[in-house]
Write a protein that holds these residues in place. Structure first.
Motif, PDB file in Angstrom:
ATOM      1  N   ASN B  72      -5.295   2.694   4.598  1.00  0.00           N
ATOM      2  CA  ASN B  72      -4.266   1.750   5.011  1.00  0.00           C
ATOM      3  C   ASN B  72      -3.770   0.927   3.829  1.00  0.00           C
ATOM      4  O   ASN B  72      -2.569   0.653   3.701  1.00  0.00           O
ATOM      5  CB  ASN B  72      -4.842   0.841   6.105  1.00  0.00           C
ATOM      6  CG  ASN B  72      -3.758   0.151   6.885  1.00  0.00           C
ATOM      7  OD1 ASN B  72      -2.715   0.743   7.143  1.00  0.00           O
ATOM      8  ND2 ASN B  72      -3.982  -1.088   7.230  1.00  0.00           N
ATOM      9  N   ALA B  73      -4.697   0.567   2.952  1.00  0.00           N
ATOM     10  CA  ALA B  73      -4.309  -0.195   1.751  1.00  0.00           C
ATOM     11  C   ALA B  73      -3.350   0.636   0.904  1.00  0.00           C
ATOM     12  O   ALA B  73      -2.345   0.135   0.396  1.00  0.00           O
ATOM     13  CB  ALA B  73      -5.540  -0.583   0.952  1.00  0.00           C
ATOM     14  N   MET B  74      -3.659   1.942   0.769  1.00  0.00           N
ATOM     15  CA  MET B  74      -2.786   2.828  -0.008  1.00  0.00           C
ATOM     16  C   MET B  74      -1.403   2.905   0.642  1.00  0.00           C
ATOM     17  O   MET B  74      -0.375   2.872  -0.036  1.00  0.00           O
ATOM     18  CB  MET B  74      -3.376   4.239  -0.084  1.00  0.00           C
ATOM     19  CG  MET B  74      -4.628   4.338  -0.902  1.00  0.00           C
ATOM     20  SD  MET B  74      -4.319   3.889  -2.615  1.00  0.00           S
ATOM     21  CE  MET B  74      -5.858   3.114  -3.034  1.00  0.00           C
ATOM     22  N   PHE B  75      -1.406   2.984   1.967  1.00  0.00           N
ATOM     23  CA  PHE B  75      -0.132   3.063   2.688  1.00  0.00           C
ATOM     24  C   PHE B  75       0.698   1.800   2.452  1.00  0.00           C
ATOM     25  O   PHE B  75       1.896   1.867   2.178  1.00  0.00           O
ATOM     26  CB  PHE B  75      -0.420   3.266   4.183  1.00  0.00           C
ATOM     27  CG  PHE B  75       0.799   3.160   5.042  1.00  0.00           C
ATOM     28  CD1 PHE B  75       1.875   4.002   4.839  1.00  0.00           C
ATOM     29  CD2 PHE B  75       0.874   2.207   6.040  1.00  0.00           C
ATOM     30  CE1 PHE B  75       3.009   3.894   5.628  1.00  0.00           C
ATOM     31  CE2 PHE B  75       2.002   2.103   6.832  1.00  0.00           C
ATOM     32  CZ  PHE B  75       3.067   2.952   6.616  1.00  0.00           C
ATOM     33  N   TYR B  76       0.018   0.645   2.526  1.00  0.00           N
ATOM     34  CA  TYR B  76       0.729  -0.605   2.264  1.00  0.00           C
ATOM     35  C   TYR B  76       1.280  -0.648   0.852  1.00  0.00           C
ATOM     36  O   TYR B  76       2.347  -1.197   0.602  1.00  0.00           O
ATOM     37  CB  TYR B  76      -0.209  -1.792   2.493  1.00  0.00           C
ATOM     38  CG  TYR B  76       0.065  -2.471   3.800  1.00  0.00           C
ATOM     39  CD1 TYR B  76      -0.460  -1.957   4.969  1.00  0.00           C
ATOM     40  CD2 TYR B  76       0.855  -3.598   3.867  1.00  0.00           C
ATOM     41  CE1 TYR B  76      -0.190  -2.556   6.178  1.00  0.00           C
ATOM     42  CE2 TYR B  76       1.125  -4.202   5.074  1.00  0.00           C
ATOM     43  CZ  TYR B  76       0.597  -3.683   6.224  1.00  0.00           C
ATOM     44  OH  TYR B  76       0.871  -4.279   7.408  1.00  0.00           O
ATOM     45  N   MET B  77       0.521  -0.087  -0.090  1.00  0.00           N
ATOM     46  CA  MET B  77       1.001  -0.074  -1.465  1.00  0.00           C
ATOM     47  C   MET B  77       2.294   0.722  -1.567  1.00  0.00           C
ATOM     48  O   MET B  77       3.228   0.325  -2.262  1.00  0.00           O
ATOM     49  CB  MET B  77      -0.039   0.538  -2.396  1.00  0.00           C
ATOM     50  CG  MET B  77      -1.166  -0.406  -2.722  1.00  0.00           C
ATOM     51  SD  MET B  77      -2.262   0.360  -3.913  1.00  0.00           S
ATOM     52  CE  MET B  77      -3.711  -0.623  -3.658  1.00  0.00           C
ATOM     53  N   GLY B 295       0.883  -6.263  -9.786  1.00  0.00           N
ATOM     54  CA  GLY B 295       0.791  -7.433  -8.914  1.00  0.00           C
ATOM     55  C   GLY B 295       1.138  -7.081  -7.480  1.00  0.00           C
ATOM     56  O   GLY B 295       0.450  -7.478  -6.540  1.00  0.00           O
ATOM     57  N   VAL B 296       2.212  -6.300  -7.327  1.00  0.00           N
ATOM     58  CA  VAL B 296       2.638  -5.902  -5.990  1.00  0.00           C
ATOM     59  C   VAL B 296       1.567  -5.046  -5.317  1.00  0.00           C
ATOM     60  O   VAL B 296       1.271  -5.199  -4.130  1.00  0.00           O
ATOM     61  CB  VAL B 296       3.981  -5.150  -6.077  1.00  0.00           C
ATOM     62  CG1 VAL B 296       4.296  -4.450  -4.780  1.00  0.00           C
ATOM     63  CG2 VAL B 296       5.087  -6.102  -6.448  1.00  0.00           C
ATOM     64  N   MET B 297       0.945  -4.167  -6.117  1.00  0.00           N
ATOM     65  CA  MET B 297      -0.111  -3.327  -5.543  1.00  0.00           C
ATOM     66  C   MET B 297      -1.296  -4.178  -5.112  1.00  0.00           C
ATOM     67  O   MET B 297      -1.874  -3.974  -4.040  1.00  0.00           O
ATOM     68  CB  MET B 297      -0.544  -2.259  -6.543  1.00  0.00           C
ATOM     69  CG  MET B 297       0.529  -1.201  -6.736  1.00  0.00           C
ATOM     70  SD  MET B 297       0.244  -0.221  -8.193  1.00  0.00           S
ATOM     71  CE  MET B 297      -1.161   0.741  -7.666  1.00  0.00           C
TER      72      MET B 297
END
Lengths: 304, 343
Positions: B72-77, B295-297
């Protein structure tokens, strides 16, 4: 059965009432936008808080002054005052430190304030629907054929009219109103001219929030329930109304609100209620394509 | 911040801003030390290798729950990187990014589920539909003042969700489910670790793409538009065209992320695209520091992992989150890890 004329009359009344809610809320948006160029995301939630304040005050008063109009009006006044103070405090502690920061920071702060209000209210009320049990007969009123215009609707229309007229008077005739209009034109120059800009911004937030609170209590009376999430979609549509009328223009917000209410009532009649949100935003997009300054807005020259 | 103070000297609020500067000291010192550490190339490489090694070894030790959170974190990235092109690079406000990934998710979902396409063949269609959506949203709004884009994207977000909830082909309120998962080299992607690695690879592609955009002539034009639109126009930058392309690139990235998302979930419903989703993506970009890719990641990772860590405080977490947001904006309006401007 309803005849076509009666359907039109009924939807006009419904639309006007809806338009009153939009107009009262969108005034807060447009005043704040005019004066600090902030899309105040938390404004819809102030409307929600106003509804809850009205609900709680009404509950407390029910034993003393009954559950009729007197209590409703008292609850409305209390909600106006408390939400006005809330709006002022939000402005003082969340927005004022950022007035000269990039606009995006201000917008994010407003989203943050909206989250705070919504979640605080959710915790306070356990996320439940609260029912507003007043003793005013919701069906009684004047009958025109099959259409009944209820007393509640008439009182709500009356209250809105009084508020809109007083606000117009306030903005056009008083010294504070004049200062507001001046600040919306040129804030730095107003400072140089000795206008206490922070006080006027505070007053603007107070008035805008108080009007939203009235709409909140009116929604309690009209729909009979309150919920912590009710401010979100209402706030967005009120903003749409402000844009339709021309953002920053006070008569524009009134006109845009009433117009959006009428159009939405008509659109719901034709397309069915599940499409009504699409309809409102569709109008917004069409408006932006053909007349981006809104009906009564002025073309803004961006200064360098 | 210093430059900003000088610019605002004539409007009398400098005292307030300076008060803020004094309180900012603690954060600034930490960030500065991070910067000076990261300035040295070999340090940068060491940090990157450690992070990469960590990210790649997650499936070796993590259980399914942690892996799901990591995925999910990867998807948000992915979403945040797409949104970053619009918000971070160009400075436009997008309040409906969820609609963009909804467009991709539904396009791919419908083609695979209803028409039986191969998932990989739907990707070009997703790109085209994403471009059309971007032109539809951006066309009317980009010529106007920046605030209008915020409203139009917000309104469009609601429109997409309502349309998806009401149309037959999008499965109405319950959405589509039981979508067949795609194959890679003859292997069907059924396990979460496969998806995790696929998404890590996608993040890598998006980061490369972001950096390519940023360092190109196009990207420098966008930075110019963000810093000072009027000056950019005076220098001959076609502001509307640049904004339009940034909007298209960001939207297409969001749509692609959405297409992969729907394949992993094997389902899609209108409730996945609520405003909270859009605001989370926007906040990840803004708090992560507008335009700064790492930063965005970090922001995106934070926003996807934060609710999981704070599950124990339950319903209070969004309240604290709102308070934190306001405080961060007041004391550090440029984000936690902003782009340092080249002088």
């Amino acid at each position: 059965m309803f005849s076509p004329g009666e359907i039109i009359l009924q939807q006009t009344v419904n639309g006007l009432i809806l338009g009153c809610f939009y107009a009262l809320i969108s005034l807060g948006y447009t005043m704040v936008y005019g004066i600090v160029r902030l899309l105040n995301f938390a404004h819809g939630d102030i409307y929600m808080v106003g509804a809850f304040v009205g609900f709680f005050v009404f509950g407390a008063l029910a034993a003393i002054t009954g559950t009729g109009w007197l209590s409703i009006i008292l609850a409305m006044v209390a909600a106006m005052f408390l939400c006005g103070v809330l709006g002022f405090l939000i402005q003082r502690f969340a927005y004022r430190p950022l007035l000269d920061a990039p606009r995006l920071s201000l917008l994010i702060t407003a989203i943050g304030v909206s989250l705070i209000l919504q979640n605080a209210m959710m915790i306070l009320t356990n996320g439940e629907f609260k029912f507003f049990n007043h003793s005013v007969n919701p069906r009684a009123g004047i009958s025109l054929g099959n259409v009944t215009i209820t007393w509640i609707q008439m009182v709500l229309l009356g209250i809105t009219a009084v508020l809109l007229i007083s606000l117009t008077w306030f903005v056009s005739k008083t010294i504070w109103g004049k200062a507001m209009r001046a600040i919306s034109m040129d804030r730095p120059t107003c400072r140089l001219m000795g206008i206490n800009v922070n006080t006027i911004i505070g007053i603007t937030f107070f008035i805008g929030s108080a009007l939203a609170a009235v709409a909140g209590v009116m929604a309690c009376v009209y729909y009979g329930n309150v919920h912590y999430f009710m401010g979100y979609i209402m706030g967005m549509k009120a903003f749409t109304a402000a844009v339709i009328g021309g953002i920053g223009s006070i008569p524009g917000a009134m006109l845009g609100g009433l117009l959006l209410g009428l159009l939405e009532a008509g659109g719901t009649q034709v397309l069915g209620s599940s499409w009504k949100d699409v309809f409102a935003f569709g109008i917004l997009i069409i408006m932006l394509i053909f007349k981006p300054t809104g009906l009564l807005g002025k073309t803004e020259v961006e200064r360098m | 911040m210093e430059n900003k103070n000088n610019l605002d000297l004539n409007n009398g609020e400098v005292a307030v801003v300076h008060e803020g500067t004094a309180k900012r000291g603690f954060f600034t010192r930490i960030i500065d030390s991070v910067y000076s550490f990261m300035d040295k190339t070999h340090n940068k490489i060491i940090v990157a290798v450690i992070l990469l090694a960590f990210v790649l070894t997650v499936p070796l030790w993590a259980d399914n729950y942690i892996l799901q959170v990591a995925w999910n974190a990867m998807f948000y990235m992915l979403l945040a990187l797409g949104c970053n092109i619009i918000v971070g690079f160009t400075g436009m406000v997008d309040l409906g990014f969820a609609a963009k990934f909804a467009v991709g998710a539904y396009t791919s979902g419908i083609l695979v589920h209803t028409f039986g396409w191969n998932f990989w063949l739907t990707l070009p269609i997703v790109v085209i539909v994403g471009m059309i959506a971007a032109v539809l949203i951006g066309g009317p709004a980009l010529r106007l003042r920046s605030d209008y884009l915020a409203i139009v994207t917000l309104g469009f977000g609601e429109i997409v969700r309502t349309v998806a909830r009401n149309l037959e082909i999008t499965g109405s309120a319950s959405g589509l489910s039981g979508i067949k998962r795609p194959y890679i080299f003859g292997t069907q992607l059924t396990r979460i670790w496969m998806w995790y690695y696929l998404f890590v690879f996608l993040v890598f592609l998006f980061v490369v793409a972001s950096n390519r955009v940023k360092d190109s002539r196009f990207g420098r034009g966008l930075a110019y538009v963000r810093e000072d639109e009027d000056a950019a126009r005076a220098m001959g930058v076609n502001v509307v065209k640049f904004k339009m392309w940034a909007f298209i690139v960001g939207t297409v990235m969001g749509a692609i992320a959405g297409a992969f998302y729907v394949m992993q979930m094997a389902a899609v419903s209108p409730n996945s695209f609520q405003f909270t989703q859009s605001s989370n993506i926007l906040l990840a970009v803004v708090l992560g520091g507008m335009g700064k890719v790492p930063g965005v990641m970090a922001g995106a990772a934070f926003f996807s992992i934060f609710p999981e860590i704070f599950r124990s405080i339950g319903e209070y977490r969004m309240l604290f989150f709102g308070i934190a947001l306001v405080l961060v904006m007041i004391f550090r309006p440029q984000g936690l890890w902003p782009e340092r401007r080249r002088r």
